[in-house]
Design an enzyme around this catalytic site. Sequence first.
Site, PDB file in Angstrom:
ATOM      1  N   ASN A  62       0.830  -1.203   0.000  1.00 21.95           N
ATOM      2  CA  ASN A  62       0.000   0.000   0.000  1.00 21.95           C
ATOM      3  C   ASN A  62       0.863   1.251   0.000  1.00 21.95           C
ATOM      4  O   ASN A  62       2.014   1.230   0.452  1.00 21.95           O
ATOM      5  CB  ASN A  62      -0.857   0.061   1.271  1.00 21.95           C
ATOM      6  CG  ASN A  62      -1.779  -1.116   1.430  1.00 21.95           C
ATOM      7  OD1 ASN A  62      -2.793  -1.214   0.766  1.00 21.95           O
ATOM      8  ND2 ASN A  62      -1.424  -2.026   2.330  1.00 21.95           N
ATOM      9  N   ASP A  75       7.209  14.452  18.760  1.00 18.85           N
ATOM     10  CA  ASP A  75       7.409  15.849  18.369  1.00 18.85           C
ATOM     11  C   ASP A  75       8.893  16.177  18.474  1.00 18.85           C
ATOM     12  O   ASP A  75       9.481  16.071  19.558  1.00 18.85           O
ATOM     13  CB  ASP A  75       6.650  16.800  19.303  1.00 18.85           C
ATOM     14  CG  ASP A  75       5.148  16.713  19.162  1.00 18.85           C
ATOM     15  OD1 ASP A  75       4.663  16.155  18.171  1.00 18.85           O
ATOM     16  OD2 ASP A  75       4.444  17.218  20.075  1.00 18.85           O
ATOM     17  N   HIS A  79       9.460  21.339  15.501  1.00 23.97           N
ATOM     18  CA  HIS A  79       8.013  21.374  15.283  1.00 23.97           C
ATOM     19  C   HIS A  79       7.409  22.717  15.691  1.00 23.97           C
ATOM     20  O   HIS A  79       6.371  23.113  15.172  1.00 23.97           O
ATOM     21  CB  HIS A  79       7.374  20.228  16.073  1.00 23.97           C
ATOM     22  CG  HIS A  79       5.883  20.205  16.091  1.00 23.97           C
ATOM     23  ND1 HIS A  79       5.111  20.354  14.963  1.00 23.97           N
ATOM     24  CD2 HIS A  79       5.003  20.042  17.118  1.00 23.97           C
ATOM     25  CE1 HIS A  79       3.826  20.265  15.287  1.00 23.97           C
ATOM     26  NE2 HIS A  79       3.733  20.096  16.583  1.00 23.97           N
ATOM     27  N   HIS A 207       4.665  22.749  24.166  1.00 25.89           N
ATOM     28  CA  HIS A 207       5.342  22.947  22.885  1.00 25.89           C
ATOM     29  C   HIS A 207       6.314  24.123  22.967  1.00 25.89           C
ATOM     30  O   HIS A 207       7.465  24.034  22.518  1.00 25.89           O
ATOM     31  CB  HIS A 207       4.309  23.205  21.782  1.00 25.89           C
ATOM     32  CG  HIS A 207       3.530  21.997  21.374  1.00 25.89           C
ATOM     33  ND1 HIS A 207       2.507  21.477  22.134  1.00 25.89           N
ATOM     34  CD2 HIS A 207       3.626  21.202  20.276  1.00 25.89           C
ATOM     35  CE1 HIS A 207       2.001  20.413  21.521  1.00 25.89           C
ATOM     36  NE2 HIS A 207       2.655  20.224  20.393  1.00 25.89           N
TER      37      HIS A 207
END
Length: 257
Positions: A62, A75, A79, A207
């Site tokens: 696939n 992460d 990022h 983050h």
Amino acid sequence: MSVITDLLASIADERIELIDLTAPLTDKTPVLALPEPFKNTLPFQLELISRFDEDGPGWYWNNIHTGEHTGTHLDAPNHWITGKDGLDVSQVPLRSLLAPAVVLDVTDRVADNPDFLLDVADIEEWQRTHGALPAGGWLLYRTGWSSRSENSDDFHNADETGPHTPGFTAECARWLAEETEVVGVGVETVGTDAGQATALDPAFPCHHHLLGAGKLGLTQLQKLDQLPATGFAITVLPLPIVGGSGSPARVVALVEK
């Protein structure tokens, strides 16, 4: 007996148990949903190339369509804007990806408050019982949220005010980034920040602070209830995407019986 031989023998005779902390990756896997006008990632999809047919009589394969930050994923520092000049996912040191870890469990508090935010005092209280956070290791934040992962609506837990999922206070994120030696934090939710993290200062503090400090985030973990509080290690195996900001990852815990 060499260290490597002893490790492999310990796995073979189950003195060390391998626990897969990774969420299955399917088209039902929840993904982060940003409000307009921001663009969103693709959900995970398989596109058939061939399956023992005229397009490929002896093989099945696939194409994969998805984003870097889908399912259980890592992460990398680049990022976020605060870490934009930092490491990409292919550059993350392997010593950060095979490292000690601990579990801090607040499932009872999240059950009564889906917007629960972990603070520095909660970690300090945990350390008085279990010892210091592991230098060069991971803090895994158990909230019980993985029990919702089979239903996207339950997992996002959103209403007219946005998603309601647990996370960290802004001060806790800063403290973990600047005053501890952990390499990163791992969570059961769709991202390392709380659902209502846009209201914090700064917005999305995990983050902002952790990736800005060159540290890492790890999301959508499962089976944290099968881990001890301390005394184990995890392997985090993302794809080495050159220039990539993250990658789906296979995460496995090594737990000594």
